[in-house]
Design a protein around this motif. Sequence first.
Motif, PDB file in Angstrom:
ATOM      1  N   GLN A 201       1.100  -1.390  -0.086  1.00  0.00           N
ATOM      2  CA  GLN A 201       0.487  -0.176   0.155  1.00  0.00           C
ATOM      3  C   GLN A 201       0.699   1.586   0.249  1.00  0.00           C
ATOM      4  OE1 GLN A 201      -3.161   0.160  -0.257  1.00  0.00           O
ATOM      5  NE2 GLN A 201      -3.091  -2.004  -0.854  1.00  0.00           N
ATOM      6  N   GLU A 202       2.050   1.267   0.686  1.00  0.00           N
ATOM      7  CA  GLU A 202       3.083   2.265   0.203  1.00  0.00           C
ATOM      8  C   GLU A 202       3.703   2.518  -0.729  1.00  0.00           C
ATOM      9  OE1 GLU A 202       3.295   4.922   3.048  1.00  0.00           O
ATOM     10  OE2 GLU A 202       3.167   3.733   4.788  1.00  0.00           O
ATOM     11  N   ASN A 203       3.481   1.696  -1.095  1.00  0.00           N
ATOM     12  CA  ASN A 203       4.775   1.302  -2.397  1.00  0.00           C
ATOM     13  C   ASN A 203       3.682   1.846  -3.805  1.00  0.00           C
ATOM     14  OD1 ASN A 203       6.816   0.658  -1.907  1.00  0.00           O
ATOM     15  ND2 ASN A 203       6.542  -1.385  -1.435  1.00  0.00           N
ATOM     16  N   ILE A 204       2.687   1.677  -3.472  1.00  0.00           N
ATOM     17  CA  ILE A 204       1.604   1.505  -5.321  1.00  0.00           C
ATOM     18  C   ILE A 204       1.174   3.235  -4.716  1.00  0.00           C
ATOM     19  CG2 ILE A 204      -1.067   0.375  -3.705  1.00  0.00           C
ATOM     20  CD1 ILE A 204       0.733   0.810  -7.362  1.00  0.00           C
ATOM     21  N   THR A 205       0.592   3.424  -3.440  1.00  0.00           N
ATOM     22  CA  THR A 205       0.427   5.532  -3.525  1.00  0.00           C
ATOM     23  C   THR A 205       1.659   5.794  -3.965  1.00  0.00           C
ATOM     24  OG1 THR A 205       0.815   5.142  -1.353  1.00  0.00           O
ATOM     25  CG2 THR A 205      -1.690   4.431  -1.965  1.00  0.00           C
TER      26      THR A 205
END
Length: 501
Positions: free
Chosen positions: A484-488
Amino acid sequence: MTIFYAKRYFPLLFLLFIGIACFPSVTLAASSNAVIKVDPLNVRNGPGLTHAKIGQVHKDENYPILDEQDNWVEIQMDKNTGWVANWLVSVTNNEISKSSMKVSSTVNWLRVRDGASTSNKVIGHLQKGDQYSSTKSKGDWIQITFNDKQGWVHKDYVSMVKQASTSPSKKDIANSKIGTITVQTPSLNVRNKGSLNSKVIGSVKDGEQYPYVQEKNDWYEIKLGDGKKGWVANWLVTTSQQTTQSNADQLTLLYNATNIRGGASTDSSIVGRGSKGEVFEIIAHENDWYKINYNNKTAYVADWIVTTTPSDIEQMSNKTGTLKNKTIVIDAGHGGRDVGTIGASGMYEKNLVIKTANRLKERFELAGANVIMTRANDSYISLSARATVSNVKRADAFLSLHYNSFPQSPEAKGIGTFYYHDQHKDFARTVQNAMIQSTGLNDRKAKFGDFHVIRENRQPGLLLELGFLSNENEEKLVKTAKYQENITKGIVQGVSEYLTK
């Protein structure tokens, strides 16, 4: 490891000692010097903030560099040696050998210019980890060979990469362990290669922790208790990287109302808020977060919203590439009676989408954007209403978030981006590339898609499919905080890159 290293190289060290004793007038010249940038700068007896202070050096003083480890350099003083943070020194301008040195970008979207100045034309960008041969330096700029041309990058956003050596360096040995994995399933097979088709050589249990030394595709190579190594699937473990000391003693907030959190995640509780220009002592740097001293307690702040060079705060907080005064509409797909697809575990798409949307909203707001959500909770919103919000608000970008499903082919995986209007094709490609760069997932490319929310949208609109919930392994991955950190992060980088071209 230390004992092995000493035994292996003892003859060499002994000969070196003899050579120095016989030829006392000969000294080993340092390849470069450190010029101190602040006054005073603490000198420590090891490479990290946890090591004791043994003295101080002062602005504009010049010292030979003996070694480099993590974000610290060892310098030679009059009779002693000590370690200083590399962010607070500059390296004297020595000619860099083309055959022996490369530079590696430490950030995404690093601008490459046709001259050694911010006023020069941007001729391209580097992504984090990209390596290019270096030729020479000039002031704070380093020249690289870029697409068969000579380009310039700022030295603050690259690190020097030495070419492969025949013998291990102290840094190689110290960094042999990247981090730790924790098993998240009752029994996990350990294999001799990173593949489900490879031989099982053992098993590990739920909750057990092991160091990992490399990551390849969807697998981690771990060290077992008996000294052997093996491979485990990354979707069945969680990881924590080695904590690295930060490259300065303090950081400065770039924005007002910055969230200070109790943990290293946007899911963690907010324990306070800071203002632009506030300074905090750094304890450590963990993944994308700084651990800081906040009101005599430990807390965390995201590293993409701070600087460790306070003199640059005005430039960085208002720099080109942020999204100040831009309006972004985030459309969390489905909601209410429309649950969306149902994952392999029975999870509803609508629930994961709203989690991603809320995290994305915070990232955009930190970049200065005005964010509008088509839904902020589990409510049903018609397709026409979603597109209308974008049209009425004259959005600079409309992003409809979804997770994919194809139960007939459970091995299907990856991220895809859809556009409807031809003029938005470049927008789609830019965001798609940034998401793939940030996550490493399978690239399903940017394609035409006839979806109501982008077809009836007069503003730049995209529909993003952020992973397959019908793929059991990918479903487990996309639910993790790390993903979730990486995709956002990738979405914000892509939108910023497109809107600030």
